[in-house]
Design a protein around this motif. Structure first.
Motif, PDB file in Angstrom:
ATOM      1  N   ARG A  62       0.792  -1.226   0.000  1.00 41.48           N
ATOM      2  CA  ARG A  62       0.000   0.000   0.000  1.00 41.48           C
ATOM      3  C   ARG A  62       0.832   1.288   0.000  1.00 41.48           C
ATOM      4  N   ASP A  63       2.013   1.253   0.589  1.00 38.79           N
ATOM      5  CA  ASP A  63       2.823   2.471   0.664  1.00 38.79           C
ATOM      6  C   ASP A  63       3.356   2.905  -0.700  1.00 38.79           C
ATOM      7  N   ILE A  65       1.617   2.710  -3.604  1.00 42.74           N
ATOM      8  CA  ILE A  65       0.537   2.952  -4.564  1.00 42.74           C
ATOM      9  C   ILE A  65       0.465   4.444  -4.902  1.00 42.74           C
ATOM     10  N   GLY A  66       0.391   4.740  -6.194  1.00 45.92           N
ATOM     11  CA  GLY A  66       0.314   6.124  -6.635  1.00 45.92           C
ATOM     12  C   GLY A  66       0.017   6.169  -8.119  1.00 45.92           C
ATOM     13  N   PRO A  67       0.043   7.356  -8.726  1.00 47.18           N
ATOM     14  CA  PRO A  67      -0.240   7.469 -10.160  1.00 47.18           C
ATOM     15  C   PRO A  67       0.783   6.722 -11.004  1.00 47.18           C
ATOM     16  N   THR A  72      -3.821   9.354 -13.232  1.00 45.37           N
ATOM     17  CA  THR A  72      -4.091   9.248 -11.805  1.00 45.37           C
ATOM     18  C   THR A  72      -4.564   7.841 -11.443  1.00 45.37           C
ATOM     19  N   MET A  73      -4.329   7.465 -10.198  1.00 47.42           N
ATOM     20  CA  MET A  73      -4.777   6.158  -9.733  1.00 47.42           C
ATOM     21  C   MET A  73      -6.295   6.076  -9.746  1.00 47.42           C
ATOM     22  N   ARG A  74      -6.968   7.181  -9.469  1.00 49.98           N
ATOM     23  CA  ARG A  74      -8.434   7.161  -9.477  1.00 49.98           C
ATOM     24  C   ARG A  74      -8.969   6.779 -10.858  1.00 49.98           C
ATOM     25  N   ASP A 165       5.730   5.262 -17.989  1.00 54.97           N
ATOM     26  CA  ASP A 165       6.350   5.479 -16.685  1.00 54.97           C
ATOM     27  C   ASP A 165       7.766   4.926 -16.711  1.00 54.97           C
ATOM     28  N   PRO A 175       1.007  -0.554  -7.696  1.00 56.20           N
ATOM     29  CA  PRO A 175      -0.228  -0.314  -8.448  1.00 56.20           C
ATOM     30  C   PRO A 175      -0.717  -1.541  -9.202  1.00 56.20           C
TER      31      PRO A 175
END
Length: 255
Positions: A62-63, A65-67, A72-74, A165, A175
């Motif tokens: 979890r630490d 996780i990001g874009p 964006t991750m959303r 990326d 991710p």
């Protein structure tokens, strides 16, 4: 051998494979089919059985996780969730005969992705750059594949993300793990609501996969990565060949 012993052993191996290199469904799905679960329901049950292990891995990562690149991750979550839901629906609409016919090809596709996906991503990264809209469209398609079958979908995600990326591929594991779990989550809910899950076999495999996932993580800290990868690829291609023979050999012999 009682079918539940077969399913328990397959669950341990599948959980360990997912913790080490991926490809656990290459073991869990054939075991459920061998135990007498119809192919479509076996795929649904396999997805449900391996889901908790994936969630646990996502929590562990979890630490990180990001874009991904500029996306964006959303946005990635929404695309993956919608794709996973549609993939689950498509699986339930597929007859057992049609899925049995397609299964060897799905396994072959996943085996090739496991073998060459990361290298392909690295090779393409220096030549191509995808816009955000294209990334989301591909992510939706990968979510759909994840909900329908899902073999090696995490490797495919990393290969595609390599085009946008530049981070070290290991840093994309967080991710990847989350979004594979998201694709499976929407499919799992669909399978449960549709009553497509064979619960006695699924629960046995679910418990075994958690045990195997923990053991696999411990092995992964000590075993050489090349040995793990070689063993995984050997097993996946062997399973694929068995399913090709099982599906097409009778038709050839009866000509």
């Amino acid at each position: 051998m009682h079918p539940h012993f077969l399913i328990f052993g397959a669950g341990i191996l599948a959980g360990a494979m997912n913790a080490l290199a991926g490809g656990g469904s290459f073991v869990s799905l054939p075991a459920l089919i061998a135990a007498g679960v119809p192919p479509v329901q076996a795929n649904a049950s396999s997805t449900v059985a391996l889901f908790p292990g994936g969630v646990a891995s996502a929590w562990a990562y979890r630490d990180g996780i990001g874009p991904v690149g500029s996306v964006t991750m959303r946005a990635l979550l929404i695309a993956t969730l919608c794709g996973g839901f549609l993939g689950g629906i498509l699986l339930l609409w597929t007859s057992s005969a049609a899925f049995s016919f397609a299964l060897p090809w799905l396994l072959l596709f996943a085996s090739v992705a496991l073998a060459f996906g990361r290298r392909l991503g690295e090779a393409l990264r220096s030549r191509r750059h995808l816009p955000g809209s294209a990334v989301l469209a591909i992510q939706f398609a990968l979510g759909l594949y994840g909900g329908y079958f899902g073999g090696a979908v995490g490797i495919m995600m990393i290969a595609m993300w390599g085009l946008i990326d530049g981070r070290d591929l290991k840093r994309l594991n967080a991710p990847r793990t989350l979004l594979v779990s998201v694709a499976n989550a929407s499919a799992v809910l669909t399978f449960i609501v549709a009553r497509a899950v064979h619960w006695p076999e699924t629960l046995v495999m679910l418990i075994a996969a958690i045990i195997g996932g923990y053991g696999g993580a411990q092995i992964g800290r000590r075993a050489p990565p090349q040995m793990i990868r070689a063993g995984t690829l050997t097993l996946t291609f062997c399973v694929t060949l068995v399913f090709f023979a099982r599906t097409y050999a009778p038709a050839i012999l009866h000509r």
